[in-house]
Design an enzyme around this catalytic site. Sequence first.
Site, PDB file in Angstrom:
ATOM      1  N   GLU A  12       0.890  -1.042   0.078  1.00  0.00           N
ATOM      2  CA  GLU A  12      -0.099   0.176  -0.020  1.00  0.00           C
ATOM      3  C   GLU A  12       0.657   1.132  -0.016  1.00  0.00           C
ATOM      4  O   GLU A  12       0.490   2.420  -0.413  1.00  0.00           O
ATOM      5  CB  GLU A  12      -0.867  -0.004   1.298  1.00  0.00           C
ATOM      6  CG  GLU A  12      -2.111  -1.259   1.210  1.00  0.00           C
ATOM      7  CD  GLU A  12      -3.089  -1.337   2.180  1.00  0.00           C
ATOM      8  OE1 GLU A  12      -4.118  -1.563   1.947  1.00  0.00           O
ATOM      9  OE2 GLU A  12      -2.462  -1.231   3.527  1.00  0.00           O
ATOM     10  N   ASP A 196     -11.841  -6.918  -3.103  1.00  0.00           N
ATOM     11  CA  ASP A 196     -12.808  -7.944  -3.066  1.00  0.00           C
ATOM     12  C   ASP A 196     -14.259  -7.703  -2.408  1.00  0.00           C
ATOM     13  O   ASP A 196     -14.421  -6.685  -2.056  1.00  0.00           O
ATOM     14  CB  ASP A 196     -11.970  -9.001  -2.132  1.00  0.00           C
ATOM     15  CG  ASP A 196     -11.851  -8.530  -0.856  1.00  0.00           C
ATOM     16  OD1 ASP A 196     -10.841  -7.827  -0.303  1.00  0.00           O
ATOM     17  OD2 ASP A 196     -12.727  -8.688   0.060  1.00  0.00           O
TER      18      ASP A 196
END
Length: 229
Positions: A12, A196
Amino acid sequence: MKIAIMGAMPEEVAPILEKVGEYKVTEYASNKYYEATYNGVELVIAYSKIGKVFSTLTATTMIEKFGCEKLLFSGVAGAVSADLKVGDLIIASSLAQHDLDITAFGHPYGYVPEGKQFIETDKSLREVAKSVASEMGVTVKEGVIVTGDQFVCDLDRKNWIESTFKADALEMEGASVACVCDSLDVPFFILRSISDAADMDASFSFDEFMISSAKTSAEFVMKMVNKLG
Ligand code: ADE
């Protein structure tokens, strides 16, 4: 103005470190903090490790030890709202802890006495994000993000979270960072890109899309930094 940019996982913050190029590394409390200047803005960049405890430690360190005056979080999330698809961006309007439960004493989920069930993010940072989105011509949803120390990959749990918190997305660090920043009076912003759908396929989808979604979020946050200088 010193700005903290944090994520939870190395993937990230990697696109952010790549963008700033040069940085100074300081090791503190079993973590690495990267100090850099980007387009004239002083930045402190770090990933916390996953979950509420590590993200609390990192956010507090960035504010108390490194003197950060604003905090931007960038990372990935599971979609709760059916509107959100892999790669979409969501800005948190407010955050809550979905796994905080003293309902046995008559309190709502996510609430403890003297705390807040929902913590609101900084309005002016959200406005900066909206102007970046309109310049890029991308749609960015704004909504409730909930946080818990669990990777949600179960439809019943996801549906419970949706109905209990009216949540749009879920992850594992935002509400703890919100709690730190709100308590220390530091304006903060939480951005997530969907990896997701928090369902039975979530772990496979996460493995496939985490890196690309993390990059989408990181690139957006760096466009915001350009406007904060
Ligand atoms: N971050 C990304 N996807 C997630 C999920 N399904 N549960 C918790 N955190 C997440």
